[in-house]
Scaffold this active site. Structure first.
Site, PDB file in Angstrom:
ATOM      1  N   ARG A  41       0.725  -1.229   0.127  1.00 46.91           N
ATOM      2  CA  ARG A  41      -0.052  -0.221   0.011  1.00 46.91           C
ATOM      3  C   ARG A  41       0.807   1.254   0.037  1.00 46.91           C
ATOM      4  O   ARG A  41       0.781   2.226  -0.662  1.00 46.91           O
ATOM      5  CB  ARG A  41      -0.962  -0.011   1.161  1.00 46.91           C
ATOM      6  CG  ARG A  41      -2.062  -1.037   1.134  1.00 46.91           C
ATOM      7  CD  ARG A  41      -3.105  -0.560   2.181  1.00 46.91           C
ATOM      8  NE  ARG A  41      -4.279  -1.478   1.982  1.00 46.91           N
ATOM      9  CZ  ARG A  41      -5.383  -1.303   2.734  1.00 46.91           C
ATOM     10  NH1 ARG A  41      -5.386  -0.250   3.585  1.00 46.91           N
ATOM     11  NH2 ARG A  41      -6.243  -2.158   2.658  1.00 46.91           N
ATOM     12  N   HIS A  87      -7.657  -4.724  -7.091  1.00 49.09           N
ATOM     13  CA  HIS A  87      -7.228  -3.932  -5.900  1.00 49.09           C
ATOM     14  C   HIS A  87      -8.694  -4.195  -5.019  1.00 49.09           C
ATOM     15  O   HIS A  87      -9.504  -3.560  -4.896  1.00 49.09           O
ATOM     16  CB  HIS A  87      -6.947  -2.357  -6.253  1.00 49.09           C
ATOM     17  CG  HIS A  87      -6.416  -1.890  -5.222  1.00 49.09           C
ATOM     18  ND1 HIS A  87      -5.148  -1.921  -4.606  1.00 49.09           N
ATOM     19  CD2 HIS A  87      -6.869  -0.833  -4.284  1.00 49.09           C
ATOM     20  CE1 HIS A  87      -4.631  -1.311  -3.773  1.00 49.09           C
ATOM     21  NE2 HIS A  87      -5.699  -0.567  -3.218  1.00 49.09           N
ATOM     22  N   TYR A 130     -19.390  12.039 -11.348  1.00 49.89           N
ATOM     23  CA  TYR A 130     -19.275  13.229 -11.928  1.00 49.89           C
ATOM     24  C   TYR A 130     -18.133  13.579 -12.834  1.00 49.89           C
ATOM     25  O   TYR A 130     -18.048  14.371 -13.749  1.00 49.89           O
ATOM     26  CB  TYR A 130     -19.514  14.436 -10.840  1.00 49.89           C
ATOM     27  CG  TYR A 130     -20.685  14.362 -10.426  1.00 49.89           C
ATOM     28  CD1 TYR A 130     -21.786  14.440 -10.815  1.00 49.89           C
ATOM     29  CD2 TYR A 130     -20.867  14.309  -8.762  1.00 49.89           C
ATOM     30  CE1 TYR A 130     -23.095  14.159 -10.103  1.00 49.89           C
ATOM     31  CE2 TYR A 130     -22.056  14.312  -7.945  1.00 49.89           C
ATOM     32  CZ  TYR A 130     -23.260  14.320  -9.037  1.00 49.89           C
ATOM     33  OH  TYR A 130     -24.294  14.198  -8.097  1.00 49.89           O
TER      34      TYR A 130
END
Length: 848
Positions: A41, A87, A130
């Site tokens: 990570r 992932h 969006y």
């Protein structure tokens, strides 16, 4: 201490209770958690510079075909594909990583082309439903050639597919875009750099594996932040490049401008890295209310898409804007610290790496990528050559091939008979059996023969490449150069050796400390292109100190002005740019160190790498500016009026010509040319009538075939007896490091004055092997030499005859200028025997 673990089954009566040690369980679980955070990570891989989530986003978008030449898709779709296939973590983490990869103020070279509201330093992005995204062109260079076995693939989280362990990375992503992350017990924080500079440093290390850090820093002088701004103090950067840890101070780019008819203001156009304008405005208001800041009447954010960042800080009447700006640096985020901690994964383990180690890990990776790609291509071409040769055998005796096929019971028997008759392999026989009849034309045979010859040539080249480490490294270097040509951009961040601002203090300031006068100052331009400002109050004493040589200390041009005044910077392309003096870095107290200056090219905002500042001139005087060009043209220009413009064209140049020197020149001053064929011409300034800005000038020096002008200077009539002529000749055919050339220093008075447009007289007798001068300088005082990196170079003492040969040099001299510490008064300063109205004497020193 122990506890019990209760595993419930479907039947309540069936239970298994197991006693475990709590300390052992906690240690094991914590180690697994720490391992996952560190390796999966938080930390980037030093090879491709990517964290796992970033690598998976780029790979999945490449698999989805989201190329720059195709339309954007919803970010939510990308997040869903990455989360479902590669992932298995939260969608928020994936989207946050995608957003940062698209933000130009975070990454120096963004890898995601975002469409929509991807946020700012003060506001977060819109929701993924969006916004839209696709790969940027630079990302394709990171993911290219994955289908050619250039890297290993590993299973995904559920073994349903595979993903690349590391990307091929055609450019050093880790150094270019930096990285930040917090793991367990460790963290990383790496600064972004300029792609062109990083690749140049990598190329130097590739060609010179034993290169030192000092050599690499000639190519990578420091970070290049996406927000621009300035870095003051390079000691921390050197520490980070050497050992992987260090810090540096960043300052906003600000200038003093007239915001109203009666008020001055500080206009901020660039902020430190990751500092937003709203945070700055809030801190300024808090500082004013707490009386830590004085002299500020208002602050407004006039940022827009057309002009970019623009914070206007109005200054109260009677306060010095420069002093107020220093207080803003002290008490607001206009000055910030960046702490470097270069921690990355190398061979599966976290390491703290210096600059050379980071470059070596990347270069080793690229060499391995190119080797594996070449081996893959070689295998494919050998397979294709094998088929083409078999096909050619069949076409040469196609009638017998057809007869064998027609007389065979089945395809298996036909293939067996073809292998026996024509001595073919199984693969070749199968390929012939699948041959279409239209391939049996004469034209197809010619094509196959041409393909065979081409394949043999390519195979030989690939075999040579794989068999020669030098050729392999050369191929890596060539590809890095191509990548640099495609994606490199000019540097945004200025680097200065200044010490910065003292540590911030909470004590309120005295108002009188900010009310400073607009004092006189001097601005110096070094031969290596650095600008420095020194206060005239102590300049005389500091400039007349005994010479103490340091890097970049040879002066090319000099102007006396005021701290809040302006001067003109003349470029080799015939442009004059208006430069605010107040924004220039000043020399450390008690000394004049041009190494503390800033690069003139970056400071004045030149975007063309071939354009350089060649001289400084006052812009508030009526005396004409004289310019001399590489092709021997001279011009005196008058009528310069900037108006609202920042730059003007003051000379129209012919193709292939450029300005080599400029200075104010009155009628009584002497104009001096020195050409690379060792000729010097000196004539009166009154022979050159003043012209307007659009004029192309007139003939100044008559040059022999192939000769060009190295130096153009203006010398005041009163300084003729004090002026010296320095020249350097070099054997162009000698091996590098075997011949440093010869140099000569003579008095200008030894050279007779001639008419304009003549060839002049010989300035140095060239020895055998010396065909040209490589550098020249004319001016009052003692000439000093510098190498291209600013290092000190010794020159012989003066007194040589006009046409004498030079004295052998111990080291190569690339530039010549006036030395700091020379007892001769600087040009433009009033002194005994100097004309009170005389201005800057400029001598250009250019390499051949």
């Amino acid at each position: 201490m122990s506890t019990t673990r209760n595993d419930d089954s479907s039947a309540m009566s069936e239970q298994r209770i197991e006693d475990i040690d709590v300390s052992t369980e906690m240690q094991s679980s914590f180690l697994e958690y720490a391992y996952s955070v560190i390796y999966a990570r938080a930390l980037p891989d030093a090879r491709d510079g990517l964290k796992p989530v970033q690598r998976r986003i780029l790979y999945q978008m490449a698999e989805m075909g989201l190329r720059p030449d195709r339309g954007h898709v919803k970010s939510a779709r990308v997040v869903g594909e990455v989360m479902g296939r590669l992932h298995p973590h939260g969608d928020t983490a994936i989207y946050d990583a995608l957003v940062r990869m698209a933000q130009g103020f975070v990454q120096r070279v963004p890898t995601i082309d975002g469409h929509g509201n991807f946020g700012s330093l003060d506001d977060g992005p819109a929701a993924p439903r969006y916004t839209e995204a696709r790969l940027d062109a630079a990302a394709l260079a990171l993911t290219a050639e994955l289908d050619e076995d250039v890297v290993d693939f590993v299973p995904n989280y559920d073994n349903s597919t595979t993903q690349p362990e590391v990307l091929p990375a055609a450019w050093p992503h880790l150094l270019v875009n930096g990285a930040s992350g917090i793991a367990v017990g460790m963290a990383t924080n790496m600064a972004p750099h300029n792609l062109g500079e990083v690749i140049a440093g990598a190329l130097h290390l590739l060609e010179n594996p034993g290169a030192t850090l000092e050599e690499i820093m000639q190519f990578i002088p420091g970070p290049d932040l996406p927000s621009g701004a300035r870095i003051t103090g390079l000691d921390g950067i050197r520490d980070a490049y050497a050992g992987g840890r260090g810090s540096f101070r960043t300052r906003a780019t600000a200038s003093v401008e007239r915001v109203t008819a009666r008020k001055s203001g500080i206009v901020v156009t660039e902020l430190p890295y990751m500092v937003g304008p709203e945070k700055v405005i809030e801190k300024i208001k808090d500082g004013v209310q707490a009386k830590k800041l004085a002299g500020i009447s208002d602050v407004a954010d006039l940022t827009d898409r057309k002009h970019g960042l623009r914070l206007v800080i109005e200054i109260k009447t009677g306060f010095d804007p420069e002093a107020v700006l220093e207080q803003l640096y002290r008490h607001t985020p206009l000055e910030d610290m960046f702490h470097i901690n270069n921690v990355a994964l190398v061979d599966g383990g976290p390491q703290t790496l210096g600059l050379i180690e980071l470059l070596r890990v990347y270069l080793d990776h690229r060499i391995q990528v190119v080797r594996r790609r070449s081996a893959f291509r070689l295998a494919r071409k050998l397979e294709r050559l094998h088929l083409v040769e078999g096909l050619l055998v069949a076409i040469l005796d196609i009638d017998e091939v057809i007869q064998i096929i027609r007389s065979s019971d089945d395809a298996s028997a036909a293939g067996e008979r073809l292998r026996i008759v024509f001595d073919l392999s199984e693969l070749q026989s199968e390929y012939i059996l699948e041959l279409r009849l239209r391939r049996l034309t004469k034209f197809s045979r010619i094509e196959l023969e041409a393909e065979r010859d081409q394949l043999r040539q390519e195979i030989a080249e690939l075999e040579r490449l794989l068999g020669d480490e030098i050729l392999l490294r050369a191929r890596v270097g060539a590809e890095l150069r191509e990548t640099s040509d495609r994606f490199a951009t000019p540097r945004r961040t200025l680097l200065t050796e200044g010490v910065g601002t003292p540590p911030k203090r909470g004590k309120a300031i005295e108002t009188t400390q900010l009310q400073l006068a607009d004092s006189p100052t001097q601005v110096l331009l070094s031969t290596t292109g650095r600008l420095l400002r020194i206060d005239t109050v102590e300049a005389d004493a500091r400039l007349q100190q005994p010479p103490r040589r340091s890097k970049h200390d040879a002066v090319r041009s000099h102007v006396t002005t005021t701290v809040q005044g302006e001067l003109g910077a003349v470029t080799n392309l015939g442009r004059l740019l208006r430069v605010p003096v107040v924004a220039l870095p000043s020399s450390p107290q008690g000394s004049v160190l041009l190494s503390a200056g800033v690069k003139a090219h970056d400071f004045v905002g030149l975007t063309n790498a071939k354009e350089q500042v060649v001289a400084l001139v006052p812009i508030d005087q009526e005396t004409p500016i004289a310019l001399g060009t590489r092709l021997g043209v001279v011009k005196r220009v008058t009528g310069i009026d900037f108006g609202k413009n920042r730059e003007l064209e003051i000379m129209t140049l012919k193709a292939g010509d450029e300005v080599v020197g400029a200075a104010l020149a009155a009628d009584d001053d002497e104009l001096v040319f020195v050409s690379d064929d060792a000729q010097l011409l000196r004539f009166s300034g009154k022979l050159v009538r003043p012209q307007g800005r659009s004029a192309a000038g007139m003939a100044g020096m008559k040059l022999s075939d192939g000769a060009v002008v190295l130096s153009f200077a203006v010398v005041a009539a009163a300084n003729i007896e004090l002026a010296e002529v320095a020249s350097v000749a070099r054997n162009e055919d000698a091996l590098e490091g075997t011949d440093s050339g010869t140099a000569k220093v003579s008095s200008l008075s030894e050279f007779p004055a001639k008419g304009r447009a003549t060839g002049g007289v010989r300035a140095q007798r060239l020895l055998r092997g010396e065909r040209r001068l490589s550098a020249a300088w004319v001016g009052p005082g003692t000439p000093f030499g510098n190498a291209r990196d600013g290092a000190v170079r010794a020159l012989p003492t003066g007194g040589a005859k006009r046409d004498a040969s030079g004295t052998p040099l111990e080291q190569v001299v690339d530039f010549i200028g006036r030395g700091i510490g020379d007892p001769t008064p600087l040009p433009g300063a009033e002194a005994e025997g100097a004309a009170p109205d005389s201005e800057d004497t400029t001598a250009a020193s250019v390499t051949d």
